[in-house]
Design a protein around this motif. Sequence first.
Motif: not given
Length: 301
Positions: A15, A18-19, A50, A52-53, A57-61, A64
């Motif tokens: 988190a 972010g990676h 997360f 994934r892209s 890694m971007t947090l979901t709600e 978070s």
Amino acid sequence: MDIDTRLLRSFVAVAEEGHLTRAARRLYLSQPALTKQIRQLERLLEVELFVRSRAGMTLTEPGSVLAEQAPALLAGWDRMLRATKGSAARAARVLRVGFVASAANEFTPAIVAAFREREPRWRVDMRQFGWTDPSAGLDAGEVDVALVRLPFPGQDDYRISELFAEPRWIALPAAHRLADCARIEFAQLWDEPFVAAPPDNGRWRDFWIGADERPPETAVIGAIAHNTDEWLTAIANGFGISFTPASSSRYYPRPGIVYRPVDGIGPSRVAVAWPSSSEPNAVVREYIRCCREICVGRGEG
């Protein structure tokens, strides 16, 4: 529901970074192992943490929410472990002293002897820690007090008393172009590859490659070392050079390596450090007093 704190620590690292690759490096895990841990945590919680892209890694709600709460939970758990282990050590009359290689080596026997004379009912348990823990066990709650080299990551969280300073010398392969010099100017080393601690060591790593006193773009890393043996081997094999305390020339003589004084860079400082929670402990205070009496003013000029 029971969740392994190891999974939460891995989640927090991802988190914050972010990676996955950066988080895996920070945790000293392989990326597949870290991915497995994150998926295991998601299965236990039955939520996706997360998105994934390729970018990371971007947090979901829900992720978070967990990222906001988990650090406090882990900090509380760590405090509980430190208090529990510390209580057990005190009950057994054992003072746990951490140290990193070369921190107050030459003074340690005198410090321990002075402490034993004043506290004969207590035993000193000396615990050495490698380069992956410059706090010498303080961060993990494994020790009551530690002999450390400044600066180290997280040092602002502890009480610190500086004991002495000694020059930073350079360790070179014996075949190096500067090995025959009696003294070396720091600027002569700017384009040299250095043997460094892992990146997670932050300011401590930067200090020992001289990043605190050189243009940042001149720092080149030739190899990573996690302990003294890896460090010496890398230098002897010609992978790079490294700053080190002057006393290393006595403690770590090795065929194929020479140590030389360096002009144009400041000294290394040795300190005794302890958690603020240890201050009420009279035995810890006595050990700190012994460190000061034995060491202060006795460093190398």
